[in-house]
Scaffold this motif. Structure first.
Motif, PDB file in Angstrom:
ATOM      1  N   ASP A   1       0.816  -1.216   0.000  1.00 31.46           N
ATOM      2  CA  ASP A   1       0.000   0.000   0.000  1.00 31.46           C
ATOM      3  C   ASP A   1       0.847   1.263   0.000  1.00 31.46           C
ATOM      4  O   ASP A   1       0.372   2.336  -0.405  1.00 31.46           O
ATOM      5  CB  ASP A   1      -0.930   0.020   1.215  1.00 31.46           C
ATOM      6  CG  ASP A   1      -2.013  -1.050   1.118  1.00 31.46           C
ATOM      7  OD1 ASP A   1      -2.234  -1.553   0.000  1.00 31.46           O
ATOM      8  OD2 ASP A   1      -2.626  -1.384   2.152  1.00 31.46           O
ATOM      9  N   ALA A   2       2.114   1.154   0.457  1.00 31.05           N
ATOM     10  CA  ALA A   2       2.998   2.328   0.525  1.00 31.05           C
ATOM     11  C   ALA A   2       3.795   2.522  -0.761  1.00 31.05           C
ATOM     12  O   ALA A   2       4.482   3.540  -0.906  1.00 31.05           O
ATOM     13  CB  ALA A   2       3.947   2.196   1.713  1.00 31.05           C
ATOM     14  N   LEU A   3       3.712   1.563  -1.686  1.00 25.09           N
ATOM     15  CA  LEU A   3       4.472   1.669  -2.927  1.00 25.09           C
ATOM     16  C   LEU A   3       3.805   2.652  -3.884  1.00 25.09           C
ATOM     17  O   LEU A   3       2.568   2.756  -3.934  1.00 25.09           O
ATOM     18  CB  LEU A   3       4.573   0.303  -3.615  1.00 25.09           C
ATOM     19  CG  LEU A   3       5.273  -0.829  -2.844  1.00 25.09           C
ATOM     20  CD1 LEU A   3       5.261  -2.107  -3.671  1.00 25.09           C
ATOM     21  CD2 LEU A   3       6.682  -0.436  -2.483  1.00 25.09           C
ATOM     22  N   ASP A   4       4.617   3.364  -4.654  1.00 22.92           N
ATOM     23  CA  ASP A   4       4.047   4.220  -5.693  1.00 22.92           C
ATOM     24  C   ASP A   4       3.642   3.352  -6.884  1.00 22.92           C
ATOM     25  O   ASP A   4       3.897   2.136  -6.909  1.00 22.92           O
ATOM     26  CB  ASP A   4       5.013   5.337  -6.099  1.00 22.92           C
ATOM     27  CG  ASP A   4       6.341   4.826  -6.646  1.00 22.92           C
ATOM     28  OD1 ASP A   4       6.407   3.651  -7.074  1.00 22.92           O
ATOM     29  OD2 ASP A   4       7.321   5.598  -6.640  1.00 22.92           O
ATOM     30  N   ALA A   5       3.001   3.967  -7.876  1.00 17.12           N
ATOM     31  CA  ALA A   5       2.440   3.199  -8.993  1.00 17.12           C
ATOM     32  C   ALA A   5       3.520   2.440  -9.757  1.00 17.12           C
ATOM     33  O   ALA A   5       3.338   1.264 -10.099  1.00 17.12           O
ATOM     34  CB  ALA A   5       1.684   4.142  -9.933  1.00 17.12           C
ATOM     35  N   ASP A   6       4.670   3.082 -10.019  1.00 17.05           N
ATOM     36  CA  ASP A   6       5.746   2.408 -10.742  1.00 17.05           C
ATOM     37  C   ASP A   6       6.249   1.193  -9.974  1.00 17.05           C
ATOM     38  O   ASP A   6       6.504   0.132 -10.544  1.00 17.05           O
ATOM     39  CB  ASP A   6       6.905   3.377 -11.001  1.00 17.05           C
ATOM     40  CG  ASP A   6       6.717   4.177 -12.279  1.00 17.05           C
ATOM     41  OD1 ASP A   6       5.854   3.785 -13.089  1.00 17.05           O
ATOM     42  OD2 ASP A   6       7.419   5.181 -12.456  1.00 17.05           O
ATOM     43  N   SER A   7       6.413   1.347  -8.673  1.00 14.97           N
ATOM     44  CA  SER A   7       6.950   0.247  -7.863  1.00 14.97           C
ATOM     45  C   SER A   7       5.959  -0.905  -7.763  1.00 14.97           C
ATOM     46  O   SER A   7       6.362  -2.074  -7.780  1.00 14.97           O
ATOM     47  CB  SER A   7       7.309   0.758  -6.463  1.00 14.97           C
ATOM     48  OG  SER A   7       8.321   1.748  -6.540  1.00 14.97           O
TER      49      SER A   7
ATOM     50  N   ILE B   1      12.830  -1.364  -8.233  1.00 16.55           N
ATOM     51  CA  ILE B   1      12.246  -0.551  -7.157  1.00 16.55           C
ATOM     52  C   ILE B   1      13.355   0.128  -6.373  1.00 16.55           C
ATOM     53  O   ILE B   1      13.223   1.272  -5.923  1.00 16.55           O
ATOM     54  CB  ILE B   1      11.369  -1.423  -6.225  1.00 16.55           C
ATOM     55  CG1 ILE B   1      10.205  -2.038  -7.012  1.00 16.55           C
ATOM     56  CG2 ILE B   1      10.842  -0.596  -5.057  1.00 16.55           C
ATOM     57  CD1 ILE B   1       9.340  -2.982  -6.185  1.00 16.55           C
ATOM     58  N   LEU B   2      14.496  -0.562  -6.214  1.00 15.57           N
ATOM     59  CA  LEU B   2      15.623  -0.003  -5.466  1.00 15.57           C
ATOM     60  C   LEU B   2      16.181   1.241  -6.140  1.00 15.57           C
ATOM     61  O   LEU B   2      16.841   2.065  -5.494  1.00 15.57           O
ATOM     62  CB  LEU B   2      16.733  -1.049  -5.331  1.00 15.57           C
ATOM     63  CG  LEU B   2      16.354  -2.368  -4.660  1.00 15.57           C
ATOM     64  CD1 LEU B   2      17.511  -3.345  -4.719  1.00 15.57           C
ATOM     65  CD2 LEU B   2      15.925  -2.137  -3.221  1.00 15.57           C
ATOM     66  N   ASP B   3      15.930   1.389  -7.434  1.00 16.10           N
ATOM     67  CA  ASP B   3      16.459   2.500  -8.218  1.00 16.10           C
ATOM     68  C   ASP B   3      15.493   3.680  -8.272  1.00 16.10           C
ATOM     69  O   ASP B   3      15.757   4.671  -8.952  1.00 16.10           O
ATOM     70  CB  ASP B   3      16.758   2.008  -9.645  1.00 16.10           C
ATOM     71  CG  ASP B   3      17.724   2.917 -10.381  1.00 16.10           C
ATOM     72  OD1 ASP B   3      18.600   3.500  -9.730  1.00 16.10           O
ATOM     73  OD2 ASP B   3      17.590   3.041 -11.612  1.00 16.10           O
TER      74      ASP B   3
ATOM     75  N   GLU C   1       9.550   9.819  -1.441  1.00 19.06           N
ATOM     76  CA  GLU C   1       8.657   9.171  -0.481  1.00 19.06           C
ATOM     77  C   GLU C   1       8.941   7.682  -0.346  1.00 19.06           C
ATOM     78  O   GLU C   1       8.473   7.041   0.602  1.00 19.06           O
ATOM     79  CB  GLU C   1       7.200   9.394  -0.894  1.00 19.06           C
ATOM     80  CG  GLU C   1       6.795  10.874  -0.888  1.00 19.06           C
ATOM     81  CD  GLU C   1       5.364  11.074  -1.345  1.00 19.06           C
ATOM     82  OE1 GLU C   1       4.691  10.054  -1.625  1.00 19.06           O
ATOM     83  OE2 GLU C   1       4.922  12.233  -1.420  1.00 19.06           O
ATOM     84  N   MET C   2       9.706   7.133  -1.281  1.00 22.98           N
ATOM     85  CA  MET C   2      10.022   5.698  -1.256  1.00 22.98           C
ATOM     86  C   MET C   2      11.350   5.395  -0.559  1.00 22.98           C
ATOM     87  O   MET C   2      11.653   4.238  -0.279  1.00 22.98           O
ATOM     88  CB  MET C   2      10.090   5.171  -2.704  1.00 22.98           C
ATOM     89  CG  MET C   2       8.767   5.103  -3.429  1.00 22.98           C
ATOM     90  SD  MET C   2       7.809   3.691  -2.878  1.00 22.98           S
ATOM     91  CE  MET C   2       8.898   2.350  -3.350  1.00 22.98           C
TER      92      MET C   2
END
Length: 424
Positions: free
Chosen positions: A190-196, A207-209, A214-215
């Motif tokens: 739920d805390a991930l952005d759309a790309d992640s 995702i690490l990149d 906010e991530m």
């Protein structure tokens, strides 16, 4: 009035006041490549789409969203190259270049990705790529870093870039890490952005990149790939860092550093800067020991990198390298006999002195108007030929950038002046 045509969005012209910087930088880059024994290869801009799907990976952003792909008249799916490594590997396999043992290659040219244009990121951009085939040890990884470091030193930007390194380990090690990484991020989905969220089950290492501020806290708490490496991968990485330490190249181990392309493993690196905003990666690369076999060749270890020319040049704006070399002479001539005689004189000088920079005025005009153009050109001297000088076989020499009187010279005296005063 018809609408004025403009360049395609994200594709830009490199204008005459910019090209001196490009040429001077390219010359330095190529000189160091020559010194280190690299050979140039020139590759097509268009390749079969399947090449990039097989090499980059079908679930990467590049293949899914960024490639310029079209069908030709034969119905084949073709793509403007988004990167150079895949095409270079294809060429090496197709022409049997890998049979010779170790191979060191470089190429330079445009790449194409349909991204949102911004400073330092264009839809047509230029990369210098370097690829080495046939060597599996960390010594060649370090050799590429030393090449980069010599570039930065010669270009005067060594204090503007930082080397970040990491190891991606082997495929089996990344698979084990990937499973734990997916499990970790799934608990915070739920805390991930759309790309992640999109990358979570397709390319979770990306995702690490993420550059989303906010991530960052969530990413900091993620498992570290270095903890998953076996002894062989650790030994390779130690060998790499030992060589960097021995030569005195500074670096930062960044456990979050990954590559956006599927074929990388073991050593990865980036040269980054804080002076270009979000587009801070200037040069990046690493090992891709499985790619040659993946594209139909025999198993061949390989390592390489790509240098973003636009980003490198942005670091060099205003430097001495941006200055165009001024002409030595601007040849001013008035009169039919003068034009004929001065044309012969100019070609005689150019053939005798290959390093001479000489502009011949064309298109007529008065002495006054021609002198204005001579001054604007930045030339050090004006050579002046009128019908009187032409008849006498002489030329007037007038300093434009220093004090001194105009004087009349024979052609022999002019040649002596060039030999003894100008090109020494």
């Amino acid at each position: 009035m018809s609408q004025k045509l403009q360049a395609v969005r994200g594709m830009h012209d490199i204008l005459p006041d910019e090209t001196p910087l490009w040429r001077n930088v390219e010359m330095i880059l190529v000189q160091e490549l020559d010194r280190a024994g690299f050979d140039e290869i020139r590759l097509p801009i268009v390749e079969k789409t399947e090449l990039f799907k097989r090499s980059i990976g079908e679930v990467t952003d590049i293949v899914e969203k960024e490639m310029y792909t079209f069908q030709d008249k034969s119905g084949d799916s073709l793509t403007l190259r988004p990167e150079g490594t895949a095409g270079c590997v294809r060429a090496c396999i197709e022409h049997g270049l890998l049979r010779t043992g170790q191979l060191r290659l470089w190429y330079l040219g445009p790449m194409f990705r349909h991204e949102r244009p911004q400073k330092g990121r264009y839809r047509q951009f230029h990369q210098l790529g370097v690829e080495v085939f046939g060597t599996s040890g960390p010594d060649i990884d370090a050799e590429l870093i030393f090449l980069n470091a010599r570039w930065w030193q010669r270009l005067g930007i060594a204090d503007k870039v930082e080397l970040q390194i990491n190891s991606l380990g082997t495929l089996d090690e990344r698979r084990a890490y990937r499973d734990d990484l997916v499990a970790y991020f799934s608990t915070y989905e739920d805390a991930l952005d759309a790309d992640s969220r999109r990358r979570l089950h397709t390319n979770p290492l990306r995702i690490l990149d993420s550059k989303n501020p906010e991530m960052q806290g969530l990413i900091e708490g993620a498992p570290k790939l270095l903890d998953y490496l076996g002894e062989s991968s650790r030994a390779h990485f130690r060998g790499f860092t030992d060589l960097l330490d021995a030569v005195g190249v500074s670096y930062v181990v960044n456990p979050r550093l990954v590559r956006g392309l599927d074929y990388y493993g073991l050593t990865v690196f980036e040269w980054v800067t804080s002076e270009l905003g979000a587009q801070g990666t200037v040069c990046a690369g690493g090992r891709y020991d499985t790619l040659v076999e993946q594209l139909g060749g025999r198993p061949t270890p390989a390592v390489g990198f790509a240098l973003g020319m636009e980003r490198l040049l942005a670091l060099l704006e205003g430097s001495q390298l941006a200055r165009k070399e001024a002409p030595h002479f601007y040849l001013v001539r008035v009169g039919a006999a003068a034009e004929r005689a001065s044309t012969v004189l100019a070609e005689t000088l150019r053939r005798r002195f290959p390093g001479l920079r000489l502009i011949v005025h064309c298109g007529g005009g008065s002495f006054k108007s021609q002198f204005k153009k001579a001054d604007k050109s930045g030339a050090r001297y004006a050579l002046i030929v009128g019908d009187e000088e032409a008849a006498a076989g002489k030329v007037a020499l007038k300093p434009l950038r220093e004090t001194g009187e105009q004087r009349i010279l024979t052609q022999t005296e002019l040649i002596e002046f060039i030999e003894n005063r100008l090109l020494v």
